[in-house]
Design a protein around this motif. Structure first.
Motif, PDB file in Angstrom:
ATOM      1  N   ALA A 147       0.851  -1.185   0.000  1.00  0.00           N
ATOM      2  CA  ALA A 147       0.000   0.000   0.000  1.00  0.00           C
ATOM      3  C   ALA A 147       0.889   1.238   0.000  1.00  0.00           C
ATOM      4  N   PHE A 148       0.397   2.329  -0.621  1.00  0.00           N
ATOM      5  CA  PHE A 148       1.176   3.558  -0.704  1.00  0.00           C
ATOM      6  C   PHE A 148       0.500   4.681   0.090  1.00  0.00           C
ATOM      7  N   ILE A 149       1.340   5.471   0.761  1.00  0.00           N
ATOM      8  CA  ILE A 149       0.898   6.697   1.423  1.00  0.00           C
ATOM      9  C   ILE A 149       1.747   7.833   0.869  1.00  0.00           C
ATOM     10  N   PRO A 150       1.133   8.795   0.136  1.00  0.00           N
ATOM     11  CA  PRO A 150      -0.295   8.909  -0.185  1.00  0.00           C
ATOM     12  C   PRO A 150      -0.729   7.869  -1.212  1.00  0.00           C
ATOM     13  N   GLU A 151      -2.041   7.647  -1.268  1.00  0.00           N
ATOM     14  CA  GLU A 151      -2.588   6.706  -2.243  1.00  0.00           C
ATOM     15  C   GLU A 151      -2.771   7.353  -3.607  1.00  0.00           C
ATOM     16  N   ALA A 152      -3.071   8.654  -3.628  1.00  0.00           N
ATOM     17  CA  ALA A 152      -3.364   9.308  -4.897  1.00  0.00           C
ATOM     18  C   ALA A 152      -3.166  10.815  -4.774  1.00  0.00           C
ATOM     19  N   SER A 153      -3.065  11.473  -5.932  1.00  0.00           N
ATOM     20  CA  SER A 153      -3.025  12.931  -5.997  1.00  0.00           C
ATOM     21  C   SER A 153      -3.999  13.401  -7.070  1.00  0.00           C
ATOM     22  N   ILE A 154      -4.696  14.489  -6.769  1.00  0.00           N
ATOM     23  CA  ILE A 154      -5.621  15.101  -7.720  1.00  0.00           C
ATOM     24  C   ILE A 154      -5.112  16.512  -8.011  1.00  0.00           C
ATOM     25  N   GLN A 155      -5.032  16.859  -9.300  1.00  0.00           N
ATOM     26  CA  GLN A 155      -4.520  18.168  -9.682  1.00  0.00           C
ATOM     27  C   GLN A 155      -5.557  18.957 -10.466  1.00  0.00           C
ATOM     28  N   ALA A 156      -5.584  20.274 -10.203  1.00  0.00           N
ATOM     29  CA  ALA A 156      -6.537  21.152 -10.876  1.00  0.00           C
ATOM     30  C   ALA A 156      -5.873  22.479 -11.200  1.00  0.00           C
ATOM     31  N   ILE A 157      -6.419  23.162 -12.210  1.00  0.00           N
ATOM     32  CA  ILE A 157      -5.933  24.476 -12.618  1.00  0.00           C
ATOM     33  C   ILE A 157      -7.101  25.446 -12.576  1.00  0.00           C
ATOM     34  N   GLN A 158      -6.835  26.698 -12.169  1.00  0.00           N
ATOM     35  CA  GLN A 158      -7.904  27.694 -12.032  1.00  0.00           C
ATOM     36  C   GLN A 158      -7.446  29.053 -12.574  1.00  0.00           C
ATOM     37  N   PRO A 159      -8.262  29.696 -13.427  1.00  0.00           N
ATOM     38  CA  PRO A 159      -7.933  31.047 -13.883  1.00  0.00           C
ATOM     39  C   PRO A 159      -8.243  32.060 -12.786  1.00  0.00           C
ATOM     40  N   ILE A 160      -7.322  32.983 -12.544  1.00  0.00           N
ATOM     41  CA  ILE A 160      -7.525  33.960 -11.485  1.00  0.00           C
ATOM     42  C   ILE A 160      -7.025  35.340 -11.906  1.00  0.00           C
ATOM     43  N   GLN A 161      -7.477  36.339 -11.168  1.00  0.00           N
ATOM     44  CA  GLN A 161      -6.899  37.681 -11.231  1.00  0.00           C
ATOM     45  C   GLN A 161      -6.126  37.875  -9.935  1.00  0.00           C
ATOM     46  N   HIS A 162      -4.839  38.165 -10.044  1.00  0.00           N
ATOM     47  CA  HIS A 162      -3.979  38.244  -8.858  1.00  0.00           C
ATOM     48  C   HIS A 162      -3.295  39.601  -8.784  1.00  0.00           C
ATOM     49  N   ASP A 163      -3.198  40.132  -7.581  1.00  0.00           N
ATOM     50  CA  ASP A 163      -2.532  41.410  -7.343  1.00  0.00           C
ATOM     51  C   ASP A 163      -1.042  41.153  -7.117  1.00  0.00           C
ATOM     52  N   PHE A 164      -0.218  41.591  -8.064  1.00  0.00           N
ATOM     53  CA  PHE A 164       1.227  41.396  -7.986  1.00  0.00           C
ATOM     54  C   PHE A 164       1.956  42.662  -7.534  1.00  0.00           C
ATOM     55  N   HIS A 165       1.262  43.584  -6.878  1.00  0.00           N
ATOM     56  CA  HIS A 165       1.885  44.793  -6.349  1.00  0.00           C
ATOM     57  C   HIS A 165       2.243  44.565  -4.876  1.00  0.00           C
ATOM     58  N   PHE A 166       3.492  44.891  -4.532  1.00  0.00           N
ATOM     59  CA  PHE A 166       3.989  44.688  -3.176  1.00  0.00           C
ATOM     60  C   PHE A 166       4.622  45.993  -2.693  1.00  0.00           C
ATOM     61  N   ALA A 167       3.888  46.707  -1.819  1.00  0.00           N
ATOM     62  CA  ALA A 167       4.350  48.003  -1.302  1.00  0.00           C
ATOM     63  C   ALA A 167       4.727  48.935  -2.445  1.00  0.00           C
ATOM     64  N   GLY A 168       3.911  48.919  -3.508  1.00  0.00           N
ATOM     65  CA  GLY A 168       4.139  49.777  -4.652  1.00  0.00           C
ATOM     66  C   GLY A 168       5.048  49.183  -5.714  1.00  0.00           C
ATOM     67  N   PHE A 169       5.631  48.021  -5.439  1.00  0.00           N
ATOM     68  CA  PHE A 169       6.541  47.362  -6.381  1.00  0.00           C
ATOM     69  C   PHE A 169       5.780  46.291  -7.144  1.00  0.00           C
ATOM     70  N   TYR A 170       5.741  46.440  -8.477  1.00  0.00           N
ATOM     71  CA  TYR A 170       5.032  45.473  -9.318  1.00  0.00           C
ATOM     72  C   TYR A 170       5.970  44.323  -9.663  1.00  0.00           C
ATOM     73  N   ALA A 171       5.602  43.106  -9.253  1.00  0.00           N
ATOM     74  CA  ALA A 171       6.459  41.946  -9.468  1.00  0.00           C
ATOM     75  C   ALA A 171       5.603  40.729  -9.819  1.00  0.00           C
ATOM     76  N   PRO A 172       5.329  40.524 -11.114  1.00  0.00           N
ATOM     77  CA  PRO A 172       4.552  39.341 -11.532  1.00  0.00           C
ATOM     78  C   PRO A 172       5.414  38.088 -11.492  1.00  0.00           C
ATOM     79  N   THR A 173       5.557  37.513 -10.308  1.00  0.00           N
ATOM     80  CA  THR A 173       6.404  36.346 -10.084  1.00  0.00           C
ATOM     81  C   THR A 173       5.563  35.197  -9.548  1.00  0.00           C
ATOM     82  N   ILE A 174       6.119  34.002  -9.587  1.00  0.00           N
ATOM     83  CA  ILE A 174       5.447  32.838  -9.014  1.00  0.00           C
ATOM     84  C   ILE A 174       5.228  33.073  -7.518  1.00  0.00           C
ATOM     85  N   GLN A 175       4.007  32.810  -7.066  1.00  0.00           N
ATOM     86  CA  GLN A 175       3.640  33.031  -5.664  1.00  0.00           C
ATOM     87  C   GLN A 175       3.097  31.733  -5.059  1.00  0.00           C
TER      88      GLN A 175
END
Length: 321
Positions: A147-175
């Motif tokens: 038997a395996f732990i974990p037994e399975a993984s489920i993956q999903a993708i979602q379209p979003i609008q994300h705020d990439f401004h940090f204290a006035g600094f615009y940084a579209p980076t992986i979050q």
């Protein structure tokens, strides 16, 4: 030529302090504790691939007869041996320095624990390690698989609008986002779409991919995709329930934002190998607006205008007839 930092980049060498921080992850710790308690029967033989501090081997040792804990990092091996010696039934755990991609236990085991997990099954080697283990285990011991732990993984993708401004600094980076907290920076523009269901005991492809469409449910600027990975640590057949753990969400910024409206359709395509670096998804990612929903009022006005254009022409033709 192999990059000398490749093992670090691909999650093969996670520093000790990071493992110490993982001990503070309540959702992770309780989830694995409950799953191991369910899966490991009294007197079982257990193998852990990628043991870290040895905490999951400790959970298993409370019921198991023997636990083989495999770890590659010498610093973690020393830490695991020291910590296990201070805990009950730690003497049941044998900590072995070896590469999980190649190690096999000296005897058949009942349960395999492997938590080389990262959202998207990126960076860490969960998929290739388990696939390699299954092939080598069956060749040496025959079936059935443990038997395996974990037994399975489920993956999903979602379209979003994300705020990439940090204290006035615009940084579209992986979050990264805590899956158990409200995400004030992100607005979902559509429902998460499942693109992969992976059962570790079954044969599976090493490729994570999707080529499909998502319905936009909110107006906004589509400037990022959120990747969600839910791990089914154990399935309780008696109660028809699962013990789950979500790894952190990852937000991938798009190269160019797309203005979308409710009712639009967005095409999303990507393909990457399990365990690849994070940028493997963005390197293959294609997102485009394939259809735009016309508002009902606008459509009705356009239809009326077209009808008005046709009426004089039809009347003129009728008089000729």
């Amino acid at each position: 030529m192999q990059n000398k930092f490749e093992s670090l980049e691909l999650g093969q060498f996670i520093p000790l302090h990071y493992h110490h921080n993982m001990l503070n992850d309540t959702a992770r710790m309780q989830g694995f504790k409950d799953a191991i308690d369910l899966a490991v029967k009294p007197g079982a033989k257990v193998l852990e691939l990628g043991g870290g501090t040895g905490v999951q081997s400790f959970f298993a040792a409370q019921k198991a007869q023997k636990v083989y804990c495999v770890e590659r990092n010498p610093e973690l091996i020393s830490a695991a041996r020291n910590l296990l010696a201070q805990n009950s039934n730690g003497d049941k755990v044998e900590v072995i320095q070896a590469d999980a991609m190649h190690y096999l236990p000296p005897e058949p085991v009942d349960v395999v624990i492997c938590e080389m997990l990262h959202t998207g099954l990126l960076r860490e080697k969960q998929m290739p390690v388990i696939d390699s283990f299954k092939q080598r285990y069956l060749k040496k011991f025959g079936g059935p698989l443990p038997a395996f732990i974990p037994e399975a993984s489920i993956q999903a993708i979602q379209p979003i609008q994300h705020d990439f401004h940090f204290a006035g600094f615009y940084a579209p980076t992986i979050q990264f986002q805590n899956p158990y907290a409200t995400q004030e920076r992100s607005t979902g523009l559509g429902d998460p779409e499942v693109f992969q269901l992976l059962a570790y005991a079954e044969p599976y492809s090493q490729t994570c991919q999707w080529d499909g469409e998502i319905l936009i449910t909110e107006d906004g600027q589509l400037n990022a995709l959120r990747l969600i990975t839910k791990n089914l640590l154990a399935i309780n057949m008696a109660t028809c329930s699962t013990i789950d753990w979500h790894t952190q969400y990852i937000v991938f910024p798009l190269a160019e934002p797309i203005k979308v409206s409710r009712g639009d359709q967005v095409s999303i395509r990507f393909s990457y190998q399990g365990g690849a670096p994070l940028n493997a998804l963005t390197d293959s990612l294609q997102v485009r607006l394939i259809s735009k929903q016309t508002p009902v009022l606008e459509f009705a006005m356009e239809a009326m205008n077209r009808s008005a254009e046709f009426r004089p022409r039809l009347a003129e033709n009728a008089s000729i007839l």
